[in-house]
Every structure is written in structure tokens, then in C-alpha cells.
Design a protein around this motif. Structure first.
Motif, PDB file in Angstrom:
ATOM      1  N   ASP A   1      -9.672   6.634  -7.336  1.00 46.11           N
ATOM      2  CA  ASP A   1      -9.162   5.544  -6.516  1.00 46.11           C
ATOM      3  C   ASP A   1      -7.908   4.946  -7.146  1.00 46.11           C
ATOM      4  OD1 ASP A   1     -10.603   4.372  -8.628  1.00 46.11           O
ATOM      5  OD2 ASP A   1     -10.966   2.570  -7.457  1.00 46.11           O
ATOM      6  N   TYR A   2      -7.100   4.320  -6.303  1.00 42.49           N
ATOM      7  CA  TYR A   2      -5.873   3.669  -6.753  1.00 42.49           C
ATOM      8  C   TYR A   2      -5.528   2.545  -5.787  1.00 42.49           C
ATOM      9  CZ  TYR A   2      -3.512   6.448  -3.154  1.00 42.49           C
ATOM     10  OH  TYR A   2      -3.119   7.013  -1.966  1.00 42.49           O
ATOM     11  N   HIS A   3      -4.659   1.656  -6.225  1.00 43.88           N
ATOM     12  CA  HIS A   3      -4.216   0.530  -5.400  1.00 43.88           C
ATOM     13  C   HIS A   3      -2.933   0.887  -4.669  1.00 43.88           C
ATOM     14  CE1 HIS A   3      -6.392  -2.207  -8.469  1.00 43.88           C
ATOM     15  NE2 HIS A   3      -7.223  -1.730  -7.585  1.00 43.88           N
ATOM     16  N   ALA A   4      -2.783   0.359  -3.452  1.00 52.01           N
ATOM     17  CA  ALA A   4      -1.560   0.570  -2.678  1.00 52.01           C
ATOM     18  C   ALA A   4      -1.343  -0.622  -1.758  1.00 52.01           C
ATOM     19  CB  ALA A   4      -1.660   1.848  -1.845  1.00 52.01           C
ATOM     20  N   SER A   5      -0.081  -0.908  -1.456  1.00 55.07           N
ATOM     21  CA  SER A   5       0.288  -2.016  -0.572  1.00 55.07           C
ATOM     22  C   SER A   5       1.010  -1.477   0.650  1.00 55.07           C
ATOM     23  CB  SER A   5       1.201  -2.999  -1.312  1.00 55.07           C
ATOM     24  OG  SER A   5       0.522  -3.573  -2.405  1.00 55.07           O
ATOM     25  N   TYR A   6       0.787  -2.143   1.788  1.00 55.44           N
ATOM     26  CA  TYR A   6       1.394  -1.759   3.059  1.00 55.44           C
ATOM     27  C   TYR A   6       1.786  -3.016   3.824  1.00 55.44           C
ATOM     28  CZ  TYR A   6      -1.161   2.591   2.212  1.00 55.44           C
ATOM     29  OH  TYR A   6      -1.642   3.730   1.660  1.00 55.44           O
ATOM     30  N   MET A   7       2.677  -2.830   4.799  1.00 58.01           N
ATOM     31  CA  MET A   7       2.957  -3.846   5.796  1.00 58.01           C
ATOM     32  C   MET A   7       2.719  -3.188   7.151  1.00 58.01           C
ATOM     33  SD  MET A   7       6.455  -5.962   6.712  1.00 58.01           S
ATOM     34  CE  MET A   7       6.444  -6.962   5.248  1.00 58.01           C
ATOM     35  N   THR A   8       2.004  -3.887   8.024  1.00 57.21           N
ATOM     36  CA  THR A   8       1.801  -3.386   9.386  1.00 57.21           C
ATOM     37  C   THR A   8       2.463  -4.341  10.367  1.00 57.21           C
ATOM     38  OG1 THR A   8      -0.313  -4.527   9.619  1.00 57.21           O
ATOM     39  CG2 THR A   8      -0.374  -2.253   8.821  1.00 57.21           C
ATOM     40  N   ARG A  13       3.552   0.885  -4.437  1.00 58.41           N
ATOM     41  CA  ARG A  13       2.794   0.550  -5.641  1.00 58.41           C
ATOM     42  C   ARG A  13       3.762  -0.038  -6.669  1.00 58.41           C
ATOM     43  NH1 ARG A  13      -0.499   5.897  -6.952  1.00 58.41           N
ATOM     44  NH2 ARG A  13      -1.690   4.500  -8.276  1.00 58.41           N
ATOM     45  N   ASP A  14       3.266  -0.963  -7.468  1.00 53.91           N
ATOM     46  CA  ASP A  14       4.089  -1.591  -8.506  1.00 53.91           C
ATOM     47  C   ASP A  14       3.941  -0.780  -9.789  1.00 53.91           C
ATOM     48  OD1 ASP A  14       5.398  -3.142 -10.359  1.00 53.91           O
ATOM     49  OD2 ASP A  14       4.454  -5.019  -9.738  1.00 53.91           O
ATOM     50  N   TRP A  15       4.892   0.120  -9.992  1.00 52.37           N
ATOM     51  CA  TRP A  15       4.802   1.013 -11.154  1.00 52.37           C
ATOM     52  C   TRP A  15       5.061   0.288 -12.467  1.00 52.37           C
ATOM     53  CZ3 TRP A  15       2.048   5.000 -10.431  1.00 52.37           C
ATOM     54  CH2 TRP A  15       1.994   5.598  -9.179  1.00 52.37           C
ATOM     55  N   SER A  16       5.691  -0.878 -12.420  1.00 55.27           N
ATOM     56  CA  SER A  16       5.887  -1.645 -13.652  1.00 55.27           C
ATOM     57  C   SER A  16       4.558  -2.221 -14.157  1.00 55.27           C
ATOM     58  CB  SER A  16       6.893  -2.776 -13.433  1.00 55.27           C
ATOM     59  OG  SER A  16       6.354  -3.768 -12.578  1.00 55.27           O
ATOM     60  N   LYS A  17       3.541  -2.211 -13.286  1.00 61.49           N
ATOM     61  CA  LYS A  17       2.204  -2.691 -13.664  1.00 61.49           C
ATOM     62  C   LYS A  17       1.182  -1.566 -13.543  1.00 61.49           C
ATOM     63  CE  LYS A  17       3.148  -7.424 -12.638  1.00 61.49           C
ATOM     64  NZ  LYS A  17       3.306  -8.396 -11.614  1.00 61.49           N
ATOM     65  N   GLY A  18       1.596  -0.364 -13.855  1.00 57.54           N
ATOM     66  CA  GLY A  18       0.677   0.772 -13.861  1.00 57.54           C
ATOM     67  C   GLY A  18       0.248   1.254 -12.481  1.00 57.54           C
ATOM     68  N   LEU A  46       1.593  -4.459  -4.906  1.00 56.27           N
ATOM     69  CA  LEU A  46       2.834  -5.234  -4.940  1.00 56.27           C
ATOM     70  C   LEU A  46       2.500  -6.713  -5.004  1.00 56.27           C
ATOM     71  CD1 LEU A  46       5.124  -3.663  -2.188  1.00 56.27           C
ATOM     72  CD2 LEU A  46       5.170  -3.264  -4.649  1.00 56.27           C
ATOM     73  N   ARG A  47       3.329  -7.467  -5.660  1.00 56.24           N
ATOM     74  CA  ARG A  47       3.221  -8.919  -5.594  1.00 56.24           C
ATOM     75  C   ARG A  47       4.168  -9.355  -4.488  1.00 56.24           C
ATOM     76  NH1 ARG A  47       1.390 -13.535  -6.906  1.00 56.24           N
ATOM     77  NH2 ARG A  47       2.716 -15.285  -7.462  1.00 56.24           N
ATOM     78  N   TRP A  48       3.617  -9.789  -3.370  1.00 57.95           N
ATOM     79  CA  TRP A  48       4.406 -10.150  -2.202  1.00 57.95           C
ATOM     80  C   TRP A  48       5.077 -11.504  -2.366  1.00 57.95           C
ATOM     81  CZ3 TRP A  48       5.056  -6.383   1.279  1.00 57.95           C
ATOM     82  CH2 TRP A  48       4.087  -5.392   1.380  1.00 57.95           C
ATOM     83  N   GLU A  49       4.368 -12.450  -2.960  1.00 57.16           N
ATOM     84  CA  GLU A  49       4.847 -13.825  -3.020  1.00 57.16           C
ATOM     85  C   GLU A  49       5.825 -14.023  -4.164  1.00 57.16           C
ATOM     86  OE1 GLU A  49       1.638 -12.967  -3.359  1.00 57.16           O
ATOM     87  OE2 GLU A  49       0.600 -13.678  -1.583  1.00 57.16           O
ATOM     88  N   GLY A  50       6.867 -14.800  -3.890  1.00 60.43           N
ATOM     89  CA  GLY A  50       7.795 -15.199  -4.932  1.00 60.43           C
ATOM     90  C   GLY A  50       8.855 -14.188  -5.300  1.00 60.43           C
ATOM     91  N   GLN A  51       8.896 -13.057  -4.629  1.00 63.09           N
ATOM     92  CA  GLN A  51       9.937 -12.067  -4.908  1.00 63.09           C
ATOM     93  C   GLN A  51      10.242 -11.246  -3.661  1.00 63.09           C
ATOM     94  OE1 GLN A  51       8.489  -8.848  -7.622  1.00 63.09           O
ATOM     95  NE2 GLN A  51       6.763 -10.231  -7.826  1.00 63.09           N
TER      96      GLN A  51
END
Length: 131
Positions: free
Chosen positions: A56-63, A87-92, A96-101
Motif C-alpha cells: 500500500d501507498y499514499h496518493a492525493s487526487y483532485m476530482t 505524492r509528496d516525494w520530499s516526505k517519502g 500532498l499537503r494541500w493547505e498553506g502552499q
């Protein structure tokens, strides 16, 4: 004379339909999504399972849904468009961190790139609030 009068009347009717169809309501950027015609974007952080490795792995999407009501209930909840996987590769490879950036999210099915600017306190705001 009557055919001429009918012709003018039907021509005016078609022209008014064309004008009505081409008129678009544009809301300022500071208004809520609900005032922008009912469309809505959802941000999703998911835990996925790779079919090839079983890991398993983490992933982010926008729909994107053209109609917010259809996104909340009904027999077909599939979005009208879904972004590529991020995916945020800077954090392994984490979410994604959506807020604030800022994020640049690409929708390969439509060729559209959406640039997000989500306030750091967005999670504390109401649904459909401008963040």
C-alpha cells in the motif's frame, strides 16, 4: 404579410436563445463555490494498494463535479474529471499537503491544470466556503 411577420418573430426568438446560451455568469474569485454555478472540486488523500506488488501507498487526487448535488448522492457518484495521482516525494511519497502552499494539479482527461492556493486554516471553514 403574415408569413413575413412569422419569419421575423421566429428569427427574433432564435437570436434571443443564442444570446441566453452564450451569457455566462462569472463570480469573483472571492465568492463561494456554490455561487459559481454549482460546480465543486474535492481534494482526496487515499491509501492505495499496488496490484503488482500488493504493497500500500499514499496518493492525493483532485476530482471535479459539474454539479455539487450529483456529487453528494445518486446512483453514479463518479466525478466528471479526476486528476493524475500525486505524492509528496520530499516526505517519502506521502500525501500532498494541500493547505498553506500552492499545488499545480493536472487533469489528463481534459488537459486542464488547476493551480491551488488553499489557506492554511481551510479545514476550519464551512463546506463551500472560499479557501
Amino acid at each position: 404579410m403574415k408569413p413575413f411577420t412569422l419569419y421575423i418573430a421566429s428569427f427574433a426568438f432564435v437570436t434571443s436563445l443564442i444570446d441566453a446560451a452564450s451569457a455566462q455568469t462569472q463570480a469573483p474569485r472571492s465568492e463561494t463555490i456554490a455561487k459559481r454555478g454549482g460546480e465543486v472540486n474535492y481534494l482526496a488523500n487515499c491509501q492505495r494498494i499496488s496490484l503488482s506488488t500488493g504493497l500500500d501507498y499514499h496518493a492525493s487526487y483532485m476530482t471535479w463535479y459539474a454539479d455539487v448535488d450529483r456529487s453528494l448522492h445518486g446512483p453514479n457518484l463518479r466525478p466528471d474529471s479526476m486528476s493524475n495521482e500525486y505524492r509528496d516525494w520530499s516526505k517519502g511519497g506521502d500525501y500532498l499537503r494541500w493547505e498553506g502552499q500552492q499545488q499545480d494539479i493536472y487533469f489528463s482527461d481534459s488537459g486542464v491544470t488547476v493551480q491551488t492556493h488553499i489557506d492554511a486554516d481551510a479545514q476550519s471553514r464551512d463546506f463551500t466556503a472560499y479557501v
